[in-house]
Design a protein around this motif. Structure first.
Motif, PDB file in Angstrom:
ATOM      1  N   SER A  18       0.858  -1.177   0.000  1.00 49.15           N
ATOM      2  CA  SER A  18       0.000   0.000   0.000  1.00 49.15           C
ATOM      3  C   SER A  18       0.897   1.230   0.000  1.00 49.15           C
ATOM      4  O   SER A  18       2.117   1.110   0.041  1.00 49.15           O
ATOM      5  CB  SER A  18      -0.911  -0.017   1.233  1.00 49.15           C
ATOM      6  N   LYS A  86      -0.473  -3.081   5.032  1.00 48.81           N
ATOM      7  CA  LYS A  86      -1.444  -2.011   4.781  1.00 48.81           C
ATOM      8  C   LYS A  86      -1.140  -0.915   5.790  1.00 48.81           C
ATOM      9  O   LYS A  86      -1.352  -1.090   6.985  1.00 48.81           O
ATOM     10  CB  LYS A  86      -2.871  -2.530   4.960  1.00 48.81           C
ATOM     11  N   GLN A 202      -9.383  -3.707  -0.257  1.00 46.48           N
ATOM     12  CA  GLN A 202      -8.523  -2.695   0.352  1.00 46.48           C
ATOM     13  C   GLN A 202      -9.226  -1.354   0.292  1.00 46.48           C
ATOM     14  O   GLN A 202      -9.967  -1.079  -0.654  1.00 46.48           O
ATOM     15  CB  GLN A 202      -7.200  -2.574  -0.425  1.00 46.48           C
TER      16      GLN A 202
END
Lengths: 442, 442
Positions: A18, A86, A202
Motif C-alpha cells: 500500500s 497495509k 482494500q
C-alpha cells in the motif's frame, strides 16, 4: 509507463502493499522541492526464495517512479510467509500503523512507526474467524456508522484457499482500535461479498472525512483465475470503487447488528434514467440497473422476479440470471459460459436478504446491478449485501439485452442508465439511446 | 408405531430435542419396575404461536411411549425463538447440562440441573462465528484427541439461513467446558462439512468411552428441501452415523491445528473388497468406495482423477462427479438432476485438502465415498474433511455404474464393496458379484 517498483533480481518479487502520502515528511525522504501532497511512500513485501520482508520506497515525482529505501527491509521477522502491509496514519496516536499477516500462523501483526522506517510491534490478532489455508491482505480501517457521529474499526481479512464458498473470500470483524490493539466487539464475523469473485479488498486510508471510506477488491478467485476463458485486457480486473459504511440493520426480527454496507461511488452516466422491461445493451459501454421488486401476494414461495442478462447473437442461450423470491436473492451463471468445464466456477450463488423488517415477506427488495461486459456487481438494499460475479459469453461476446420478468403477485420498478466508457473505440460508443418498451411498471 | 411425543393442540409443535437415560432416577420418574438402562427422559421444545419453551417427557416402556411431565415447561424465558435442547450428563460436576439457543439473539444458553426438572442458567456463548439469520441445534460434546489421552470440548452450532455456501450449515468451536462456561481455545471456527446437505448435526452423549463420540446430521438443506424432485421415503434422510475425533493436522505447511475428523462407523459389507475401474452398481443396495489417488507428475495443474457415478439407462448423461487435482477435491452434481431449475441447488462444491504435508503437490489423497441411491457421503484423508451431497437421477433412477479415470501422471487404487440393504425387496438384492475390469491400478 514502466513498472514503478520492480524487483532487483529475477527470483525476487514485489508483492502486495500500500502507499501513503507523507505530508509532514516524517520519513525525511523529501525536501521542499516535493509538494506535500506528492510525498508518496509505498510499503510492500519483498518476496525471495527464502524470505518475505516488508520494504519501503518513495517517489520524488508524484508517483511515476520510486526509489527504494537503502535501509530495507524495514520489517523482517525471519519468515517466508509474512506479507501484505497495509499502512495508514493513526491521527489519534500520531503515528503510522501497518497491518501485516503472518499468513500461515493465522495472525494479523500490527506495527507502529514515527517515520515509516523504524517499526515496533504493537500486538497480534488471531487465529480468529475462518482460517482456511492462510490469511492474506489485512485492512484495518475506521468506518462511520450511518446516521450517527460514531464510528468503529473494521478489520478485513482475506482467506485463500479454503473459503466456505470455495477458494478466496473476505471476512471482517467489527471492533475498536486504540492505537495498539484491535479488540472486536464480539467474535462474530461478516462476509463482505456473497459472490465468488471478490478478494483482497482494500480501502484508501486517510481520505478527507467528507469522502468517507472508499475501497475496492480484486474481482476474481484464485480457484480459477489462471484459466478463465478469455484473453488480454479482460482477463482480470478490480471491482468498482465503493463507499463503505456501517449500517445498523435487522439481521432477523429480533436483533439489529452492524454490518458493512457498500455503495458505489458516483458513476459517469450518459443518459437519463429510463424504465424498461427489455433493455438493449448493444452500443453501451456498461449499464447501471436499478430495480425495486415487491411481492404483493401471500404465495411467497412462487412469486419471483427474474433479471436475465443475455446474449442473443450466438444462436444459443447464454445468460446470467438474477432472481428474487421471498427473502432470497440468487445469481445463476450456469449458462455463461455454457461449456467451460471448470469445477471450481460455482454457478449458483445466493443469499438471504438482510435488512429484514419484522414482517419480511412482503418487503420490497432493492437491487442495483452494474453490468460491464463480463462482470456483474450486485448491491442489495442499498448495499447491505453485495456480490461480484464474473461471467463469460462465448467468443468474447458481450451481453446484448437485459430482460426483466415478474411472476403473478410481484411487481418491479426498473430503471437503467448507460455508463460512459473509458475506452476510445467504436465498440464502446455511448451515444445510443434506449428505444423500446418503456413503461412505469411491469 | 404411533408418534412417541405428540402435541396436545393443533397449533402446537414438538420441535427438536434430545434424550438421556436417567440411570440413577435423578428425575424420580421411575421405580424399580423400569430397568436402569431403559429410564429414558426426552427434552424438547414446545412450539406454540406465542412461545418456545423446553419440556421433558419420560418413558416407562423403554422408549416406545412417553408421558409428559406435569410440571412442564421446565425452562421458559418468555421467548418465541428459544429451542433445540441438547441434554447430557456432565460427570465431572455430577449434573445434567443442557445447551439451548436463543436463536435470534445468536446466543447458546447453558443450564444445569440435578433432576432434569429444575434448571439454573449457567452461562451464555455468543454472538460468535458466522451468524446468518439465526442459530439452531447446538451440541456441546467432549471429543478425544487422536493419539493422546486428552480431549477437548467442541461446540457445534447450526445456522439457517445465511450460511456462506447458501442456506444451512454447521460450524464448530473447539475449547474447554468446566461445567459452567464454554471457553473456546481461540475464536476460529471450523466447518463440519463442505457439502451443502449437512445440517443440525448431533451426537449421542454419554456413550461408553470405548465407543467414542458418534453423531449424525440431517442430509438436506432448508434452501430446497421442500421441493426436491422426489417423493416418498427418499425425500429426506439422516446421514450415516460417524465417529468424531479431534485430529492434529497441518492446515498449511507451518501450522498444525485441531480439526474435527469423522469416520464412518462400521458398515455391513456383503462382498469382499475388490479393485475396479468400472463398477456396475445394479443389484447393489449401496456401494462403499475407497480410492487413493497419487500424482507422480510435476504437471500438477492438469493431473486429475475423476470418479463418475452415473446412470446410463436413461438415454442421456446423468452423473455426479468427484474430482481430485493437486490439493483440491471437488464434487459436481450439475447433471444430476439435469433439468431441475432450482437456483439454490448449488452444483459445484469444492475444498482444498487438509492434512497437507510440507510438500503437498505429490501427496496421495485418500477418498472414501458411500453412494446410496441419491446421497453421496465423501470422506477425505480418513475423514479430516467430509461432504454430504444429494443428487437425483431422472424418474427415480439409481446410479448404475461408477467409473474411475486418471489423467497421465496420476494413479489411483480403487476398491469397492457392496453394502447390505435394510429394505427387503427385489430391487435391493445384495447377491450380485462384481464382474468386470478388475485390476490393481489404473
Amino acid at each position: 509507463m514502466p513498472i514503478a517498483i520492480a524487483p532487483d533480481q529475477p527470483d525476487h518479487g514485489i508483492f502486495s502493499g500500500s502507499a501513503v502520502v507523507d505530508v509532514n515528511n516524517t520519513s525525511g525522504f523529501f525536501d521542499i522541492s516535493v509538494p506535500a501532497q506528492e510525498r508518496i511512500v509505498a510499503m510492500y513485501t519483498l518476496n525471495t526464495p527464502t524470505s518475505q520482508t516488508q520494504e519501503i520506497a518513495y517517489s520524488l515525482d508524484g508517483g511515476t517512479s520510486f526509489l527504494k529505501y537503502r535501509g530495507n527491509p524495514v520489517i523482517d521477522v525471519n519468515s517466508t510467509q509474512f506479507r501484505d502491509p497495509k499502512v495508514f496514519f493513526h491521527s489519534q496516536t500520531n503515528q503510522w500503523i501497518v497491518a501485516t499477516v503472518l499468513a500461515q500462523q493465522y495472525q494479523v501483526v500490527f506495527y507502529a512507526s514515527p517515520d515509516l522506517k523504524n517499526w515496533t510491534e504493537l500486538s497480534r490478532f488471531g487465529p480468529a474467524g475462518y482460517l482456511g489455508f492462510q490469511y492474506e491482505v489485512p485492512d484495518l480501517v475506521q468506518i462511520p456508522i450511518e446516521g450517527t457521529n460514531e464510528s468503529k474499526w473494521v478489520l478485513f481479512l482475506s482467506i485463500n484457499p479454503g473459503a466456505p464458498q470455495g477458494g478466496s473470500f473476505v471476512q471482517y470483524f467489527i471492533g475498536e482500535f486504540d492505537g495498539k490493539h484491535f479488540k472486536p466487539d464480539d467474535y462474530s464475523i461478516g462476509i463482505q461479498d456473497f459472490g465468488k469473485d471478490f478478494y483482497a479488498s482494500q480501502t484508501w486510508s486517510n481520505l478527507p472525512p467528507e469522502q468517507g471510506v472508499v475501497g475496492l477488491a480484486w474481482a476474481n478467485n484464485w480457484d480459477y483465475t489462471n484459466s478463465v476463458p478469455v484473453s488480454g485486457a479482460w482477463r482480470t480486473i478490480q471491482t468498482l470503487a465503493r463507499t463503505l459504511t456501517l449500517r445498523r440493520t435487522y439481521t432477523n426480527p429480533e436483533v439489529q447488528r452492524l454490518v458493512v454496507a457498500s455503495a458505489l461511488i458516483s458513476l459517469h452516466h450518459v443518459s437519463p434514467t429510463n424504465v424498461y422491461a427489455d433493455i438493449p445493451l448493444s452500443g453501451h459501454a456498461a449499464i447501471d440497473l436499478n430495480i425495486t421488486t415487491t411481492s404483493a401476494t401471500s404465495d411467497i414461495m412462487n412469486a419471483t422476479t427474474l433479471i436475465t442478462i443475455e446474449s442473443s447473437d450466438s444462436g444459443f442461450y447464454e445468460a446470467i440470471i438474477i432472481g428474487v423470491r421471498n427473502s432470497m436473492v440468487w445469481i445463476d451463471r450456469e449458462n455463461a459460459p455454457r461449456n467451460w468445464r471448470m469445477p471450481f466456477f460455482s454457478t449458483k450463488l445466493s443469499t438471504f436478504v438482510q435488512t429484514l423488517p419484522v414482517n419480511s415477506d412482503s418487503a420490497p427488495v432493492k437491487l442495483r446491478a452494474v453490468i460491464d461486459r463480463s462482470v456483474l456487481e450486485l448491491f442489495i438494499n442499498d448495499g447491505v449485501q453485495s456480490a461480484v460475479v464474473l461471467f463469460y459469453m462465448s467468443c468474447g461476446r458481450k451481453p446484448d439485452n437485459i430482460n426483466v420478468r415478474v411472476s403473478e403477485g410481484m411487481s418491479a420498478v426498473v430503471s437503467a442508465t448507460s455508463l460512459r466508457g473509458i475506452w476510445q473505440c467504436g465498440n464502446c460508443s455511448n451515444s445510443a439511446q434506449f428505444m423500446i418498451n418503456e413503461r412505469d411498471e411491469l
